[in-house]
Design a protein around this motif. Structure first.
Motif, PDB file in Angstrom:
ATOM      1  N   LYS A  16       0.713  -1.180   0.133  1.00  0.00           N
ATOM      2  CA  LYS A  16      -0.006   0.020  -0.017  1.00  0.00           C
ATOM      3  C   LYS A  16       0.907   1.066  -0.146  1.00  0.00           C
ATOM      4  O   LYS A  16       0.832   2.159  -0.798  1.00  0.00           O
ATOM      5  CB  LYS A  16      -0.792   0.078   1.241  1.00  0.00           C
ATOM      6  CG  LYS A  16      -1.657   1.217   1.477  1.00  0.00           C
ATOM      7  CD  LYS A  16      -2.713   1.155   2.542  1.00  0.00           C
ATOM      8  CE  LYS A  16      -1.862   1.612   3.664  1.00  0.00           C
ATOM      9  NZ  LYS A  16      -2.992   1.538   5.183  1.00  0.00           N
ATOM     10  N   GLY A  24       0.260 -12.192  13.147  1.00  0.00           N
ATOM     11  CA  GLY A  24      -0.876 -11.939  13.893  1.00  0.00           C
ATOM     12  C   GLY A  24      -1.929 -10.980  13.365  1.00  0.00           C
ATOM     13  O   GLY A  24      -3.011 -11.054  13.431  1.00  0.00           O
ATOM     14  N   SER A  25      -1.420 -10.641  11.871  1.00  0.00           N
ATOM     15  CA  SER A  25      -2.427 -10.032  11.119  1.00  0.00           C
ATOM     16  C   SER A  25      -2.675 -10.682   9.855  1.00  0.00           C
ATOM     17  O   SER A  25      -3.072 -10.140   8.820  1.00  0.00           O
ATOM     18  CB  SER A  25      -1.886  -8.409  10.774  1.00  0.00           C
ATOM     19  OG  SER A  25      -0.802  -8.540   9.866  1.00  0.00           O
ATOM     20  N   GLU A  26      -2.561 -12.034   9.928  1.00  0.00           N
ATOM     21  CA  GLU A  26      -3.082 -13.011   8.739  1.00  0.00           C
ATOM     22  C   GLU A  26      -4.128 -12.486   8.289  1.00  0.00           C
ATOM     23  O   GLU A  26      -5.286 -12.279   8.895  1.00  0.00           O
ATOM     24  CB  GLU A  26      -2.889 -14.297   9.155  1.00  0.00           C
ATOM     25  CG  GLU A  26      -1.439 -14.697   9.036  1.00  0.00           C
ATOM     26  CD  GLU A  26      -0.687 -14.445  10.686  1.00  0.00           C
ATOM     27  OE1 GLU A  26      -1.598 -13.838  11.640  1.00  0.00           O
ATOM     28  OE2 GLU A  26       0.372 -14.560  10.943  1.00  0.00           O
ATOM     29  N   ILE A  27      -4.619 -12.713   6.899  1.00  0.00           N
ATOM     30  CA  ILE A  27      -5.992 -12.617   6.620  1.00  0.00           C
ATOM     31  C   ILE A  27      -6.966 -13.764   6.912  1.00  0.00           C
ATOM     32  O   ILE A  27      -7.998 -13.518   6.827  1.00  0.00           O
ATOM     33  CB  ILE A  27      -5.943 -12.493   5.025  1.00  0.00           C
ATOM     34  CG1 ILE A  27      -5.571 -13.313   4.094  1.00  0.00           C
ATOM     35  CG2 ILE A  27      -5.396 -10.943   4.654  1.00  0.00           C
ATOM     36  CD1 ILE A  27      -5.608 -13.195   2.545  1.00  0.00           C
ATOM     37  N   LYS A  56      -1.489  -8.283   6.904  1.00  0.00           N
ATOM     38  CA  LYS A  56      -1.611  -6.819   6.654  1.00  0.00           C
ATOM     39  C   LYS A  56      -0.196  -6.076   6.971  1.00  0.00           C
ATOM     40  O   LYS A  56       0.209  -5.387   6.363  1.00  0.00           O
ATOM     41  CB  LYS A  56      -2.746  -6.415   7.477  1.00  0.00           C
ATOM     42  CG  LYS A  56      -3.133  -4.784   7.494  1.00  0.00           C
ATOM     43  CD  LYS A  56      -4.206  -4.481   8.526  1.00  0.00           C
ATOM     44  CE  LYS A  56      -4.632  -3.263   8.343  1.00  0.00           C
ATOM     45  NZ  LYS A  56      -3.746  -1.900   8.238  1.00  0.00           N
ATOM     46  N   ASN A  57       0.519  -6.605   8.158  1.00  0.00           N
ATOM     47  CA  ASN A  57       1.653  -5.825   8.482  1.00  0.00           C
ATOM     48  C   ASN A  57       2.610  -6.643   9.382  1.00  0.00           C
ATOM     49  O   ASN A  57       3.238  -6.392  10.107  1.00  0.00           O
ATOM     50  CB  ASN A  57       1.526  -4.595   9.222  1.00  0.00           C
ATOM     51  CG  ASN A  57       0.353  -4.715  10.379  1.00  0.00           C
ATOM     52  OD1 ASN A  57       0.163  -5.861  11.024  1.00  0.00           O
ATOM     53  ND2 ASN A  57      -0.445  -3.674  10.857  1.00  0.00           N
TER      54      ASN A  57
END
Lengths: 324, 511
Positions: free
Chosen positions: B465, B505-508, B501-502
């Motif tokens: 992004k 822990g932020s897996e889709i 995402k980052n």
């Protein structure tokens, strides 16, 4: 300009509405019609609702008197279209329209950026789901696993991946109940639906329909604000009354926002913040050569409404181009 | 950048990370101690790495996040300030003022989109109007001499839709806007090219010293990396690290700034930064055009405890307040379509701004903190200032590296700034430049592939992004998020359900 790039009518968007316009124009003997679609394939929203063994048919097809899978609905449209001589340009993104010159600038991998002209242009660009700020009552962490229901469907139906086991769905329209049922059917343990309305927006009969598929999500009514908690991913949503609903992800499924950017950027008259292009009774925008059809007109409409609306708009477009 | 001399590694052994970039053992980096290790790859740390990479030194740049510039640096107003209103005579004011003169040329070298749009200070009541003379004098004292006091009508001419209550104003022509995301990325990419090693996703838990004055970065994972000189520019993380090496005590806290983002269509109504006049109660809300063609209104200033995770969350009240504040300067903003919001955190320090301590706790350790919100502007001047200090106070020897480069290749310019498909023949040569993936910003498949292939080899949704501007438009990722996840998965060999995402822990997909 190359005559190959001159058309009588250009339709932007090949979902049910755009295809409806194309079929309606063909029926009225209008030649030289091009249908421009930004995705690799035509069919629009229905085409992402795949036909699956575990799936739930959600597309009403009154013509054949039954509820079918979106993919089948798209296939039915596709088949009708294949019998016409409408030109179809896939994977072609319209960058801008110039209402005065009646020209369209688009880009695709074969031709690069390219200008075409048409006597009439129909915007059948559909709609998208509201983003968190457009809801106006959602706040908190910007973590992972905040999905639009479209993104979720892409994972479940195209990749056989169930991303959420304890989802919270924001919004209570038909689409929200359909996605809740889809999640349940695909193995989610518990689904909650939250809205700032007193009663679900989705009509009772459709909620009952989804009960047939064992989907009975808990509805939290009259929520005035929601805060997302969690770091990497959501761990809970907290309602204004203090209730905390544990979850492993969030699905946004609110009212739809028209994909009216082409009209907005061409400075045609728009209603803000609804983003509806302003049209007269002939579905013409503030520039008479530009028409709109389907969900871009605003509201929440199923595929069949869009298709019939496309046919209706085609009648007006045909009159317009015939009278020059 | 065909010849990249440094190594890029990520401390993440899960499936979500590209296999050959995984950092599993310190021997992947070096046997000998680094000459300098920089903790923190925000704008300041990466600017320092860039400037130091011009010399023959072995340097490590390390950050706990999975991309550079992902802390305080990512959520700012993206303004290059002139420093007209800074406290006169402070180090902050000096560095901001001198840095503001560097950005024109530097942005060309870095290939970072930059635009000198100018700002107008707007007074909308008597109290504010009476302050204009004082602010004008302060600007001159700060060496910003091209400011000009404006009458009511002159303000209206510059900003046609300004509030009807306008009493007067001041123009600050050199206030500019920049793509703040690209700053840390550009500095780091050039540093990497010149041989700086970059380690991301690796948290420094402590810094200790062994004999012969070698310091050791002790990572949270237990790994150790030796270095002769350590620079702690870890932003909000810096005070905790400083405790471990006995640095002089200082107190930090995140100061949240919330912003509203308006649609591209709103950009045509304002093309200058509109600044309110600070009153005794509040600093006020700014209206800021962004380099990518949107408008911002913000920021709030809300103090949080260090470590409070809610410091980066937005609130409904905060956003309402911003809208109300901005409409005092520019009433028609209330009717404009909003597309998003974000919250950034400034690094506020109780002991004062720009805390710079050489040989802090241990000889050869430099602590830098309290850069609050001015680092985006000041970082090139601050980096030069720190290098002078390192030479004088810590005896770092600076021998220019004749092979070092100081700019990025032309192709690094982000696609949203100059779309590749607009170049003649570009689509013919690379058909994927004609295949649009992000429909709001019209970003192509080819631009996303280029970002994935860029020097730091980013592979999270947020990192893509910040490089391509996808997922930032009016649909906020409705259309493109999954397509981009698929592209990352395919191109980097990461299973789709492990895309984040980052970072971990932020897996889709939830487990």
């Amino acid at each position: 300009m190359n005559s190959e790039h001159k058309f009588n009518v250009a339709i932007i968007g090949a979902g049910p509405a755009g295809i409806g316009v194309a079929l309606g124009l063909t029926k009225r003997g209008i030649k030289s019609v091009v249908l421009i679609e930004r995705n690799d394939d035509i069919g629009g929203v229905p085409s992402i609702y795949k036909k699956k063994k575990s799936g739930i048919p959600t597309f009403i097809n009154w013509i054949r008197g039954r509820v079918i899978f979106g993919e089948d609905y798209a296939g039915w449209l596709h088949q009708k279209l294949s019998k016409t001589d409408v030109r179809i340009w896939r994977a072609s993104k319209v960058l801008r329209i110039d209402p005065e010159r009646k020209s369209i600038t688009l880009v695709n991998s074969e031709k690069g950026p390219l200008d075409i002209t048409a006597n009439a242009v129909v915007l059948a660009c559909g709609a998208r789901e509201k983003s968190p700020v457009e809801f106006g009552w959602l706040s908190g962490a910007r973590s992972g696993r905040i999905f639009f229901s479209k993104n979720l469907l892409e994972l479940i139906d195209q990749h056989d991946i169930l991303p959420l086991k304890k989802p919270v769905v924001i919004g209570s329209d038909l689409n929200a109940y359909a996605i809740a049922a889809k999640l349940k059917q695909s193995g989610a343990e518990k689904v909650a639906i939250i809205d700032n309305r007193q009663r679900p927006k989705s009509p009772l009969f459709s909620r009952l329909y989804f009960r047939l598929w064992k989907s009975k999500p808990k509805f939290h009514a009259h929520v005035e604000s929601v805060t997302f908690k969690g770091n990497g991913a959501p761990s809970a949503v907290v309602l204004d009354n203090g209730t905390s609903i544990p979850c492993d992800g969030i699905v946004l499924s609110g009212d739809l926002i028209p994909n009216s950017e082409l009209a907005l950027l061409a400075r045609l008259k728009m209603d803000i913040p609804s983003r509806k292009p302003m049209v007269n009774s002939n579905f013409q925008l503030s520039e008479p050569a530009i028409f709109a059809a389907g969900n871009i007109l605003g509201g929440f409409h199923g595929a069949e409404w869009c298709y019939f609306n496309g046919l209706k708009v085609a009648k007006k477009v045909a009159e317009y181009v015939k009278n020059g | 950048m065909s010849d990249i001399k440094g190594k890029i590694l990520y401390e993440w052994l899960g499936e979500g990370c590209i296999k050959n970039l995984q950092f599993s053992d310190p021997s992947q980096l070096t046997g000998d101690p680094y000459d300098i290790a920089i903790i923190g790859a925000g704008v300041v740390g990466s600017a320092l790495a860039y400037k130091l990479s011009q010399y023959s030194l072995r340097i490590l740049l390390v950050d706990e996040k999975f991309d550079v510039g992902e802390g305080t640096s990512k959520g700012s107003s993206a303004i290059i300030h002139t420093g007209f209103d800074a406290a006169v005579g402070t180090l902050e004011s000096r560095l901001v003022t001198s840095a503001s003169l560097m950005w024109h040329e530097l942005s060309e070298k870095l290939k970072v989109p930059f635009q000198q749009c100018g700002a107008v200070l707007v007074a909308v009541d008597d109290e504010q109007y009476n302050q204009l003379d004082k602010i004008y004098q302060k600007s001159l004292d700060n060496g910003v001499e091209d400011v000009k006091l404006l009458t009511k009508n002159e303000v209206k001419e510059l900003v046609p839709d300004v509030s009807p209550n306008v009493r007067g104003g001041m123009s600050i022509p050199r206030e500019s806007i920049i793509d703040a995301f690209s700053i840390s990325i550009a500095f780091s990419e050039i540093a990497l090219t010149n041989g700086v090693d970059i380690l991301l996703g690796s948290r420094v838990a402590a810094v200790t010293e062994s004999g012969n004055s070698v310091k050791h970065l002790k990572m949270a994972s237990g790994k150790e990396i030796p270095a002769k000189i350590v620079v702690n520019v870890a932003g909000l993380g810096s005070s905790k690290i400083a405790e471990t090496y006995g640095g002089e005590h200082f107190d930090l806290n995140p100061r949240r700034g919330q912003f509203i983002i308006f649609d591209e269509a709103s950009r045509s109504i304002v093309n200058k930064i509109l600044l309110p006049i600070p009153t005794a109660q509040t600093k006020g809300v700014l209206v800021i055009p962004t380099i990518s063609g949107n408008l911002l209104a913000g920021p709030t200033a809300e103090d949080f405890e260090l470590g409070d995770k809610s410091a980066t969350a937005t609130t409904i009240d905060g956003l309402e307040l911003m809208l109300k504040g901005a409409s005092k300067l520019f009433p028609s903003l209330t009717g404009e379509p909003r597309i998003g919001s974000f919250a950034g955190v400034r690094c506020a320090c109780k002991q004062g701004t720009y805390q710079i301590r050489y040989n802090d706790g241990l000889p050869g350790i430099l602590t830098v903190s309290g850069i609050r919100s001015t680092g985006v502007t000041s970082c090139p001047a601050l980096a030069e200032y720190l290098i002078e200090g390192l030479k004088k106070e810590c005896g770092v020897s600076l021998k220019p590296d004749p092979q070092a480069v100081d700019s990025r290749p032309e192709s690094s310019l982000p696609g949203w700034w100059k779309h590749p498909y607009e170049k003649n023949g570009a689509v013919k040569a690379r058909p994927d430049y004609g295949q649009i993936i992000c429909n709001c910003e019209n970003i192509s498949h080819g631009e996303i592939i280029d970002a994935l292939d860029s020097p730091l080899k980013p592979f999270t949704l947020d990192a893509i992004k910040r490089r391509t501007w996808t997922q930032t438009g009016r649909c906020q990722g409705f259309d493109c998020t999954m397509k981009i996840a698929e592209l990352i998965s395919e191109h980097c060999g990461i299973p789709l359900d492990k895309i984040t995402k980052n970072g971990p822990g932020s897996e889709i997909v939830s487990r």
